[in-house]
Design a protein around this motif. Structure first.
Motif, short mmCIF file in Angstrom:
data_model
loop_
_atom_site.label_atom_id
_atom_site.label_comp_id
_atom_site.label_asym_id
_atom_site.label_seq_id
_atom_site.Cartn_x
_atom_site.Cartn_y
_atom_site.Cartn_z
N THR A 184 8.25 13.70 -10.70
CA THR A 184 8.23 13.96 -9.28
C THR A 184 6.85 13.60 -8.74
O THR A 184 5.83 14.08 -9.22
N VAL A 196 5.86 18.92 -9.54
CA VAL A 196 5.19 17.65 -9.28
C VAL A 196 4.33 17.25 -10.48
O VAL A 196 3.59 18.07 -11.02
N LEU A 239 0.41 12.79 -7.82
CA LEU A 239 0.07 12.92 -6.41
C LEU A 239 -0.69 11.67 -6.00
O LEU A 239 -1.59 11.25 -6.73
N LYS A 276 6.85 23.16 -7.65
CA LYS A 276 7.95 22.23 -7.36
C LYS A 276 8.11 21.18 -8.45
O LYS A 276 8.92 20.27 -8.32
N ALA A 293 4.36 13.46 -5.35
CA ALA A 293 4.14 14.07 -4.04
C ALA A 293 3.19 13.19 -3.24
O ALA A 293 2.21 12.67 -3.78
N THR A 322 6.02 14.90 0.97
CA THR A 322 7.27 14.24 0.61
C THR A 322 7.30 14.20 -0.90
O THR A 322 6.34 13.76 -1.55
N LEU A 323 8.39 14.70 -1.47
CA LEU A 323 8.57 14.74 -2.92
C LEU A 323 9.56 13.65 -3.30
O LEU A 323 10.68 13.62 -2.79
N THR A 326 11.47 17.03 1.00
CA THR A 326 10.20 17.43 1.60
C THR A 326 10.01 18.93 1.37
O THR A 326 10.97 19.68 1.19
N LEU A 379 2.77 22.56 -5.14
CA LEU A 379 3.25 21.34 -5.79
C LEU A 379 3.57 21.59 -7.26
O LEU A 379 4.59 21.10 -7.78
N GLN A 432 11.53 11.90 -6.37
CA GLN A 432 11.96 11.94 -7.77
C GLN A 432 12.09 10.51 -8.27
O GLN A 432 12.84 9.72 -7.71
#
Length: 133
Positions: A6, A69, A72, A67, A8, A32-33, A46, A64, A35
């Motif tokens: 993921t 992530v 980045l 979630k 970000a 905005t994430l 998002t 993050l 995948q």
């Protein structure tokens, strides 16, 4: 890059691939994430940013991390959130935002291997001279 990850990207409202990249990591509207699966975009979501209160940009890093992530893409960030990313295993890639306007550009650049990992000496020092963080 992992087979599934993921990504970000700090974004301005409303988020998504066509959204403008936010120049300020800690104060962006949302993230905005993206995948990524087997080198391609599998899905986009998002998540609203958290309040930038005491502790600076560590709150967004925790968000993050929670979630899932793993990477980045930023134009810049301060040393404290960069260290917080390192502590939770989020790879921070630095992209010169002059040539990037939209989130999809950041995703494409990461997939193409265009961005280097951000180095500690590239962090913003909090003196007002760093525009992109």
């Amino acid at each position: 890059m992992e087979a599934t990850m993921t990504l970000a990207v700090p974004s301005n409202n409303p988020g998504g691939l066509d959204a403008e990249i936010s120049e300020h990591f800690g104060h962006c509207d949302l993230f905005t994430l993206i995948q990524i699966q087997d080198g391609a975009i599998a899905s986009v979501d998002t998540v609203a940013n958290v309040e930038h209160g005491a502790g600076g940009c560590v709150g967004p890093v925790k968000l993050l991390h929670n979630k899932g992530v793993g990477a980045l893409v930023v134009g810049g960030m301060g040393a404290r959130p960069m260290q917080a990313c390192a502590d939770v295993g989020i790879a921070v890639y630095r992209a010169e935002l002059l040539g990037l306007k939209h989130v999809k550009d950041a995703a494409a650049g990461l997939l193409a291997g265009s961005f280097a990992l951000m180095r500690p000496e590239q962090t913003c020092k909090g003196d007002g001279n760093c525009h992109h963080h």
